[in-house]
Scaffold this motif. Structure first.
Motif, mmCIF file in Angstrom:
data_model
loop_
_atom_site.group_PDB
_atom_site.id
_atom_site.type_symbol
_atom_site.label_atom_id
_atom_site.label_comp_id
_atom_site.label_asym_id
_atom_site.label_seq_id
_atom_site.Cartn_x
_atom_site.Cartn_y
_atom_site.Cartn_z
ATOM 1 N N THR A 235 0.837 -1.202 0.000
ATOM 2 C CA THR A 235 0.000 0.000 0.000
ATOM 3 C C THR A 235 0.871 1.252 0.000
ATOM 4 O O THR A 235 0.633 2.197 -0.764
ATOM 5 C CB THR A 235 -0.928 -0.003 1.232
ATOM 6 O OG1 THR A 235 -1.765 -1.163 1.190
ATOM 7 C CG2 THR A 235 -1.796 1.242 1.273
ATOM 8 N N ALA A 236 1.899 1.246 0.837
ATOM 9 C CA ALA A 236 2.786 2.405 0.927
ATOM 10 C C ALA A 236 3.576 2.620 -0.364
ATOM 11 O O ALA A 236 3.784 3.758 -0.795
ATOM 12 C CB ALA A 236 3.743 2.238 2.103
ATOM 13 N N SER B 282 -13.159 7.263 5.965
ATOM 14 C CA SER B 282 -14.114 8.341 6.230
ATOM 15 C C SER B 282 -13.424 9.690 6.433
ATOM 16 O O SER B 282 -14.047 10.736 6.232
ATOM 17 C CB SER B 282 -14.944 8.009 7.477
ATOM 18 O OG SER B 282 -15.704 6.841 7.275
ATOM 19 N N ASP B 283 -12.157 9.664 6.835
ATOM 20 C CA ASP B 283 -11.430 10.916 7.047
ATOM 21 C C ASP B 283 -11.247 11.702 5.756
ATOM 22 O O ASP B 283 -11.275 12.933 5.753
ATOM 23 C CB ASP B 283 -10.043 10.638 7.646
ATOM 24 C CG ASP B 283 -10.069 10.457 9.153
ATOM 25 O OD1 ASP B 283 -11.183 10.431 9.729
ATOM 26 O OD2 ASP B 283 -8.983 10.331 9.759
ATOM 27 N N ILE C 177 -4.463 7.649 1.044
ATOM 28 C CA ILE C 177 -4.089 6.339 1.583
ATOM 29 C C ILE C 177 -4.848 6.122 2.884
ATOM 30 O O ILE C 177 -5.038 7.054 3.668
ATOM 31 C CB ILE C 177 -2.562 6.250 1.824
ATOM 32 C CG1 ILE C 177 -2.143 4.836 2.218
ATOM 33 C CG2 ILE C 177 -2.085 7.268 2.864
ATOM 34 C CD1 ILE C 177 -0.632 4.629 2.256
ATOM 35 N N GLY C 178 -5.321 4.877 3.106
ATOM 36 C CA GLY C 178 -6.058 4.638 4.342
ATOM 37 C C GLY C 178 -6.520 3.214 4.488
ATOM 38 O O GLY C 178 -5.976 2.285 3.899
ATOM 39 N N GLY C 179 -7.559 3.049 5.312
ATOM 40 C CA GLY C 179 -8.056 1.716 5.651
ATOM 41 C C GLY C 179 -7.295 1.155 6.818
ATOM 42 O O GLY C 179 -7.034 1.845 7.808
ATOM 43 N N SER D 32 -7.717 6.438 -4.401
ATOM 44 C CA SER D 32 -7.623 6.081 -2.984
ATOM 45 C C SER D 32 -7.008 4.689 -2.882
ATOM 46 O O SER D 32 -7.547 3.723 -3.441
ATOM 47 C CB SER D 32 -9.009 6.084 -2.335
ATOM 48 O OG SER D 32 -9.610 7.356 -2.442
ATOM 49 N N VAL D 33 -5.887 4.595 -2.197
ATOM 50 C CA VAL D 33 -5.191 3.314 -2.009
ATOM 51 C C VAL D 33 -5.548 2.816 -0.615
ATOM 52 O O VAL D 33 -5.157 3.418 0.385
ATOM 53 C CB VAL D 33 -3.663 3.482 -2.161
ATOM 54 C CG1 VAL D 33 -2.981 2.120 -2.137
ATOM 55 C CG2 VAL D 33 -3.329 4.231 -3.447
ATOM 56 N N ILE D 34 -6.314 1.715 -0.555
ATOM 57 C CA ILE D 34 -6.895 1.268 0.705
ATOM 58 C C ILE D 34 -6.378 -0.119 1.084
ATOM 59 O O ILE D 34 -6.559 -1.090 0.342
ATOM 60 C CB ILE D 34 -8.436 1.240 0.606
ATOM 61 C CG1 ILE D 34 -8.962 2.638 0.239
ATOM 62 C CG2 ILE D 34 -9.047 0.766 1.906
ATOM 63 C CD1 ILE D 34 -10.459 2.680 0.016
ATOM 64 N N GLU D 35 -5.720 -0.191 2.223
ATOM 65 C CA GLU D 35 -5.321 -1.483 2.785
ATOM 66 C C GLU D 35 -6.511 -2.080 3.513
ATOM 67 O O GLU D 35 -7.158 -1.400 4.323
ATOM 68 C CB GLU D 35 -4.152 -1.305 3.756
ATOM 69 C CG GLU D 35 -3.731 -2.590 4.439
ATOM 70 C CD GLU D 35 -2.683 -2.389 5.522
ATOM 71 O OE1 GLU D 35 -2.594 -3.266 6.408
ATOM 72 O OE2 GLU D 35 -1.960 -1.376 5.491
ATOM 73 N N LEU D 36 -6.792 -3.349 3.250
ATOM 74 C CA LEU D 36 -7.961 -4.007 3.824
ATOM 75 C C LEU D 36 -7.571 -5.246 4.613
ATOM 76 O O LEU D 36 -6.943 -6.166 4.082
ATOM 77 C CB LEU D 36 -8.935 -4.399 2.712
ATOM 78 C CG LEU D 36 -9.596 -3.233 1.957
ATOM 79 C CD1 LEU D 36 -10.249 -3.730 0.682
ATOM 80 C CD2 LEU D 36 -10.605 -2.534 2.842
#
Length: 410
Positions: free
Chosen positions: A95-96, A121-122, A112-114, A133-137
């Motif tokens: 993700t990074a 939501s931020d 970047i988030g999750g 949006s790059v989201i780690e799940l």
């Protein structure tokens, strides 16, 4: 519409703020505060840390009240492209890597988030049609997805983890695989992972492999993607597992129409993540490595494959995972091991027939003992292979304390 937020952690509070701004009546429930449950709840937003077996989750499910997670809610307000990244290990680094390159190369906003530590939501209200949006799940977050869709998804690997939450490894794996149903365009899979091989013939599947030809593969010296190749010696991060992470990142970037040469150039100053095979210090020829983010057997295995002549510090909270598969690796790579935490004595006994082992009550005792046992040229590797919650607030606190203690060594 009345929304109950279950859990007043970072993601819950963030989801609550987002919903309030969009006209919802928001209430909060937290086990630690024994909060009251409002009447006429229309929707429940559940913290990823709350299991499906929670009595209140069962209560709402029996009444056919919709239960979702923060990522699901946030995705309804997220515009532009979404990249979803999961896997037992490597997802934060991948993700990074993707975010690092896109910040330099994408012609639009990048977020970047999750599970990376920033609730979706931020930033959801700031996204637009040109953003990414790059989201780690995590598996916990994937559990609660319903209508969420990503343009590109990646499953890096699936190995045993969180068996204190899931009844079986199969249940855990199926949760990870659920992400495939939430992907609209490109799916990227690890072709070496046995659990993923059944999906490799499906449409729009891209693959990476350490062993065989694939869309991105390792030939022993270079990463090869079509007519592009990259010597592994030039990667900005070290470790066997980071070759896999880098291949996955390149395929993601390629799926977003990023030129690979530009991507590699943009990633040259990537420094890696704190607490993931992080170089701390050399003391009298002894190298100290902080791998506090190692919370399962597979991450410990990959850390051990990255070093020779290891003095190991491991242990933590018992997650119900079998450590027997790494006994031979411990025998080959570890000169002596010090174990701490809830799993400490169990691991000390398990590995005592393949290397010298000792149990230590505190992390500080383990570090000083490891230093005393090490010789110049050795690596003291702190790679717990367990979660931190028996002794620390989280793996970040655990890693910071490790580094603080190492700084005390003379």
């Amino acid at each position: 519409m009345n929304v109950l937020i279950m859990g007043k952690g970072k993601s819950g509070l963030s989801a609550g703020r987002l919903l309030e701004k969009n006209g919802y009546s928001v209430f909060y429930y937290d086990d630690r505060e024994k909060s009251e449950i409002p009447e006429n709840v229309n929707l429940v937003v559940k913290s990823p840390g709350i299991p499906q077996s929670h009595p209140l989750v069962k209560y709402f499910r029996e009444r056919d009240i919709e239960i979702v997670g923060e990522v699901e809610i946030a995705s309804k307000y997220t515009k532009g492209k979404i990249v979803g990244i999961t896997g037992t290990n490597g997802k934060s680094t991948t993700t990074a890597l993707v975010y690092h390159a896109l910040k330099k190369l994408w012609k639009g906003k990048v977020f970047i988030g999750g599970n990376f530590g920033i609730p979706v939501s931020d930033f959801a209200p700031e996204t637009d049609k040109n953003s990414v949006s790059v989201i780690e799940l995590s598996s916990y977050q994937i559990e609660d997805l319903k209508d969420f869709k990503c343009n590109v998804s990646v499953i890096l690997n699936i190995t045993p983890d969180h068996l204190n939450r899931y009844k079986t490894f199969r249940e855990y794996a199926q949760t990870k695989l659920k992400l495939l149903k939430h992907t609209e365009q490109n799916v990227i899979l690890n072709a070496d992972d046995q659990l993923l091989k059944d999906f490799l013939e499906e449409k729009d599947i891209l693959t990476f492999s350490m062993e065989n030809p694939a869309d991105a593969f390792f030939d022993g010296e270079k990463i090869v993607v079509k007519d592009f190749s990259l010597p592994v010696s030039s990667l900005p991060v070290r470790g066997y597992h980071n070759i896999q992470n880098f291949m996955a990142a390149l395929l993601i970037l390629q799926s977003l129409n990023i030129n690979l040469r530009d991507a590699v150039s943009a990633l040259q100053d990537f420094k890696g993540l704190e607490h993931r095979l992080e170089f701390v210090k050399i003391v009298n020829g002894i190298t100290f490595i902080n791998d506090s983010k190692s919370t399962n057997v597979d991450s410990l295995k990959k850390a051990l494959l990255s070093f020779d002549k290891v003095i190991l510090i491991a242990g933590g909270k018992d997650k119900g995972i079998d450590f027997n598969p790494i006994k031979n690796l411990i025998k080959k790579r570890v000169k002596k091991a010090f174990f701490i935490g809830e799993m400490g004595k169990k691991l000390e006994k398990l590995f005592s027939d393949v290397t010298e082992t000792e149990f230590k009550v505190t992390l500080k005792e383990a570090i000083f003992s490891a230093y005393d046992a090490a010789e110049s040229g050795d690596t003291v590797l702190f790679s717990p292979g367990c979660s931190s919650f028996d002794m620390f607030k989280n793996f970040e606190e655990r890693g910071k304390i490790f580094k603080q203690i190492v700084e005390e060594l003379k």
